[in-house]
Design an enzyme around this catalytic site. Structure first.
Site, short mmCIF file in Angstrom:
data_model
loop_
_atom_site.label_atom_id
_atom_site.label_comp_id
_atom_site.label_asym_id
_atom_site.label_seq_id
_atom_site.Cartn_x
_atom_site.Cartn_y
_atom_site.Cartn_z
N CYS A 82 0.84 -1.20 0.00
CA CYS A 82 0.00 0.00 0.00
C CYS A 82 0.88 1.25 0.00
O CYS A 82 1.65 1.45 -0.93
CB CYS A 82 -0.99 -0.03 1.16
SG CYS A 82 -2.34 1.18 0.99
N HIS A 192 -3.67 -4.74 -1.07
CA HIS A 192 -3.42 -5.40 0.22
C HIS A 192 -3.46 -6.92 0.02
O HIS A 192 -4.54 -7.50 -0.02
CB HIS A 192 -4.48 -4.99 1.24
CG HIS A 192 -4.33 -3.58 1.72
ND1 HIS A 192 -3.54 -3.25 2.80
CD2 HIS A 192 -4.87 -2.43 1.26
CE1 HIS A 192 -3.60 -1.94 3.00
NE2 HIS A 192 -4.40 -1.42 2.08
N GLU A 194 -2.83 -9.17 2.16
CA GLU A 194 -3.40 -9.79 3.36
C GLU A 194 -4.92 -9.72 3.38
O GLU A 194 -5.57 -10.41 4.18
CB GLU A 194 -2.81 -9.13 4.63
CG GLU A 194 -3.38 -7.78 4.99
CD GLU A 194 -2.79 -6.62 4.19
OE1 GLU A 194 -3.12 -5.46 4.52
OE2 GLU A 194 -2.03 -6.86 3.23
#
Length: 212
Positions: A82, A192, A194
């Site tokens: 990010c 992202h 994750e």
């Protein structure tokens, strides 16, 4: 063997750490100790929020130097996430202009507020899932189909200076954003991983195995 998630007070530190712990038996630490970062086998540079705040906190926690050291180490895998991708560029036009880490020569630009697609205004920030086109091959794309979807939340995007540094792009309105960039042992993504379900975990798993 240790994976160090750099803690300068910005970014989804615990979400990233938990995703990594799900994928590896290696120790995953969240740290701001330079020796821990220096001695880690690989490093994560997260980031979230305003560029001024991220660069300011990196300086306040006295971590700018160790991050620069890790970027200069051609054998140490580093993953930016990010704003961690944006920070690697030359500068950001946020707040009238902010100097970044200058590892890559790109610019960080804001999405125009008046973008339209099919007659409808597009929202800024760009939030949600979008297809990432793989611009160049890379070890971190292994097993991930081209144009797979990843999760984004951002108002600013990277415009790289060198095509060789671009590994993934996204189209939003008439903007082509360079959402995966890197060089040598560094790879960085605007999205992202994750939060990007199976394909995001696959990219993190590829990073864990990556030997530049």
């Amino acid at each position: 063997m240790t994976i160090a998630v750099i803690d300068y007070g910005m970014g989804n530190l615990h979400s990233v750490a938990k995703a990594l712990e799900h994928l590896t038996k290696e120790a995953v630490i969240i740290t701001r100790a330079p020796d821990d970062i220096r001695n880690a086998s690989r490093v994560i540079l997260p980031g979230q929020g305003a560029m001024r705040d991220c660069m300011g906190e990196l300086e306040r926690t006295e971590l700018t130097g160790i991050v620069q050291e890790m970027l200069d180490d051609a054998d140490k895998p580093l993953l930016g996430i990010c704003v961690g991708q944006q920070m690697l560029q030359q500068s950001s036009e946020e707040n009238g202009g902010i100097q970044c880490l200058s590892y890559l020569g790109g610019e960080v630009k804001r999405f125009p507020s008046d973008m339209q697609q099919h007659g409808e205004r597009l929202k800024v920030p760009h939030m949600g899932w979008n297809h990432v086109a793989q611009h160049h091959s890379h070890a971190l794309w292994e097993g991930i189909p081209d144009n797979e979807r990843f999760y984004f939340v951002h108002s600013y995007y990277v415009k790289a200076a060198n095509d060789a540094d671009v590994f993934g792009t996204v189209h939003y309105g008439d903007i082509t954003a360079h959402v995966a960039t890197g060089r040598d042992a560094t790879f960085a993504v605007q999205f992202h991983p994750e939060k990007s379900a199976a394909m995001g975990l696959k990219l993190l798993a590829n990073f864990i195995r990556w030997t530049p």
